[in-house]
Design a protein around this motif. Structure first.
Motif, short mmCIF file in Angstrom:
data_model
loop_
_atom_site.label_atom_id
_atom_site.label_comp_id
_atom_site.label_asym_id
_atom_site.label_seq_id
_atom_site.Cartn_x
_atom_site.Cartn_y
_atom_site.Cartn_z
N GLY A 10 0.83 -1.22 0.00
CA GLY A 10 0.00 0.00 0.00
C GLY A 10 0.85 1.26 0.00
O GLY A 10 2.10 1.19 -0.03
N ARG A 32 -0.30 -10.52 -0.47
CA ARG A 32 -1.34 -11.48 -0.87
C ARG A 32 -1.03 -11.95 -2.27
O ARG A 32 -0.64 -11.15 -3.13
CB ARG A 32 -2.70 -10.79 -0.88
CG ARG A 32 -3.16 -10.42 0.48
CD ARG A 32 -4.60 -10.02 0.46
NE ARG A 32 -4.82 -8.69 -0.16
CZ ARG A 32 -6.00 -8.13 -0.24
NH1 ARG A 32 -7.07 -8.76 0.19
NH2 ARG A 32 -6.14 -6.93 -0.78
N GLY A 57 0.96 -14.31 2.29
CA GLY A 57 0.15 -14.49 3.48
C GLY A 57 -1.08 -13.60 3.39
O GLY A 57 -1.18 -12.74 2.50
N VAL A 59 -3.86 -11.65 6.26
CA VAL A 59 -4.06 -11.48 7.71
C VAL A 59 -5.30 -12.22 8.22
O VAL A 59 -5.44 -12.42 9.43
CB VAL A 59 -4.10 -9.98 8.14
CG1 VAL A 59 -2.76 -9.32 7.91
CG2 VAL A 59 -5.22 -9.22 7.44
N LEU A 80 -0.03 -2.77 8.89
CA LEU A 80 -0.71 -1.76 8.07
C LEU A 80 -1.83 -2.37 7.23
O LEU A 80 -2.63 -1.63 6.64
CB LEU A 80 0.30 -1.09 7.11
CG LEU A 80 1.60 -0.56 7.70
CD1 LEU A 80 2.44 0.08 6.59
CD2 LEU A 80 1.34 0.46 8.80
N ALA A 82 -5.08 -3.59 5.66
CA ALA A 82 -6.49 -3.29 5.95
C ALA A 82 -7.29 -3.17 4.67
O ALA A 82 -6.72 -2.90 3.59
CB ALA A 82 -6.60 -1.97 6.72
N ALA A 123 -2.03 0.33 12.82
CA ALA A 123 -2.49 1.49 12.05
C ALA A 123 -3.94 1.81 12.37
O ALA A 123 -4.87 1.28 11.75
CB ALA A 123 -2.33 1.21 10.55
N CYS A 124 -4.14 2.69 13.36
CA CYS A 124 -5.50 3.17 13.64
C CYS A 124 -5.73 4.44 12.81
O CYS A 124 -4.85 4.88 12.07
CB CYS A 124 -5.65 3.41 15.15
SG CYS A 124 -7.36 3.83 15.59
N SER A 125 -6.92 5.02 12.93
CA SER A 125 -7.31 6.06 11.99
C SER A 125 -8.18 7.14 12.63
O SER A 125 -8.97 6.85 13.54
CB SER A 125 -8.11 5.39 10.86
OG SER A 125 -8.87 6.33 10.16
N LYS A 153 -11.80 -0.02 12.84
CA LYS A 153 -10.54 0.54 13.34
C LYS A 153 -10.60 0.81 14.84
O LYS A 153 -9.60 0.69 15.54
CB LYS A 153 -10.19 1.82 12.56
CG LYS A 153 -9.67 1.55 11.16
CD LYS A 153 -8.27 0.93 11.21
CE LYS A 153 -7.75 0.51 9.86
NZ LYS A 153 -6.40 -0.05 9.89
N GLU A 180 -1.31 11.57 2.50
CA GLU A 180 -1.38 11.40 1.05
C GLU A 180 0.01 11.49 0.45
O GLU A 180 0.96 11.92 1.11
CB GLU A 180 -2.26 12.53 0.46
CG GLU A 180 -3.51 12.85 1.27
CD GLU A 180 -4.54 11.73 1.30
OE1 GLU A 180 -4.80 11.16 0.23
OE2 GLU A 180 -5.08 11.41 2.38
#
Ligand code: NAP
Ligand code: F7E
Length: 321
Positions: A10, A32, A57, A59, A80, A82, A123-125, A153, A180
């Motif tokens: 990402g 993936r 792998g 998650v 990270l 998600a 990685a929260c948001s 999250k 960004e």
């Protein structure tokens, strides 16, 4: 140090792995399998791909994570991975919960089982704040998520806090506001705008359709935010930190800055389409990163205008190559 990153393909995976390699670490990423064998945002930099170690792998597949943790034995883990697109979370809520909540639980369990002495970043948001109650949000502000993504999250963050408190693990959450860069996915609004402005300038596109142009976000530069992640895992204690610029701008502001940079009158090209509106919107976000500044010594380096110009300029150059 040996560093393991989930979500390495990402935007943040790109910036983080580049920074960690520059710091002299050995960087290992979970990818993936996909039929095209593409490495997402890393595809912009083949040289970087050649310096990284990859492991297949997912998650949501704990056994794949066990094998990777056993093989790599990382000193630091950056989680990270998600389903990160908020809009998509209404059409795919189960996948969003499976990947973002169960995926985080799986990562924590493998971490606890195989490398409990290592350090773990989650990685929260800022999407956890959702319907905000404060003009500027910090670690203590009310959390009222407005999407399946935001809920996932919040659940993942509390799972991390619970593991830290229950099992005495070094687990930290970064509550990151929007960040960004030219490596941002093209479905997110900033990159959608920068790419469209560049394409319009070159005569490759003649219109841009957006959703809610009044939405306001605290947009920073991803390169600065991955530095904050690394600083969190170098601190003496695990903790949770807001990372943000402290400034909020509307989608309309972003459009004006992007088109203005290319001497284009946005009114001739930009219109709204209800299909991009969300069932429940996060109208306004502005983060207070005082704690990260005081405890970690972190600060952002790029202004809003600088960020917009970097993104538009890079898209223009890539299209002109
Ligand atoms: P991104 O560009 O969408 O990248 C997401 C990454 O997760 C990709 O590498 C993706 O792999 C991987 N992934 C998705 N599902 C997976 C699964 N089941 N198993 C393994 N990997 C999987 O996101 P980003 O902008 O870099 O953000 C990184 C993290 O920070 C995410 O957790 C996001 O929710 C969070 N966050 C982002 C922001 C922001 O403004 N960027 C702000 C706050 C928090 P594929 O390439 O295979 O799809
Ligand atoms: O939307 C509005 C939209 O999709 C920003 C993810 O990284 O940051 C990101 O989530 C705003 C919203 O990002 C369009 O309604 C208008 O108000 O770029 P976005 P996001 O939803 O803020 C957080 C912090 C994360 O954690 C997430 O992973 O822009 N908007 N028109 C639009 N948004 C999109 N995507 N497309 C439009 O046409």
């Amino acid at each position: 140090m040996k560093i393991l990153i989930s979500g390495i393909t990402g935007q943040d995976g790109y910036h983080l792995s580049k920074m960690l390699l520059d710091e002299g670490h050995s960087v290992h990423g979970i990818v993936r399998r996909n039929s095209q064998k593409t490495y997402g945002a890393l595809e912009y930099d083949r040289e970087l791909i050649n310096k990284l170690e990859f492991y297949y792998g997912d998650v949501t597949d704990k056994s794949s994570l066990d094998l990777i943790f056993k093989t790599v034995k990382p000193d630091m883990v950056f989680h990270l991975a998600a389903q990160s697109f908020v809009q998509e979370s209404w059409s795919n809520p189960e996948v969003t919960y499976d990947v973002n909540i169960k995926g985080t639980l799986n990562m924590l369990n493998s971490f606890r089982e195989y490398t409990p002495e290592a350090r773990f970043y989650n990685a929260c948001s800022s999407e956890v704040y959702g319907k905000v109650s404060d003009d500027i949000q910090n670690e203590e502000s009310r959390m009222w998520p407005r999407s399946p993504y935001g809920i996932s999250k919040l659940a993942a963050m509390w799972t991390c806090i619970n593991y830290r408190e229950s099992y005495n693990l070094f687990v930290s959450n970064g509550i990151l506001f929007n960040h960004e860069s030219p490596f941002r996915g093209v479905e997110f609004v900033t990159r959608k705008i920068s790419l469209a402005a560049a394409r319009i300038k070159l005569g490759l596109q003649d219109e841009l359709k957006l959703g809610n142009m009044d939405a306001m976000r605290d947009w920073g530069y991803a390169g600065d935010y991955v530095r904050a992640m690394y600083m969190m895992l170098q601190a003496n204690e695990p903790d949770d930190f807001v990372v943000a610029t402290g400034e909020s701008h509307s989608v309309q502001d972003f459009v004006e800055a992007a088109f203005g940079y290319l001497d284009l009158d946005y009114k001739q090209y930009v219109s709204t389409d209800p299909k991009y509106l969300r069932p429940a919107e996060v109208q306004y976000l502005r983060g207070d990163a005082s704690k990260a500044k005081e405890k970690l010594g972190w600060k952002p380096s790029i202004t809003f205008k600088g960020l917009v110009e970097l993104m538009v300029k890079t898209d223009l150059e890539r299209l002109s190559d």
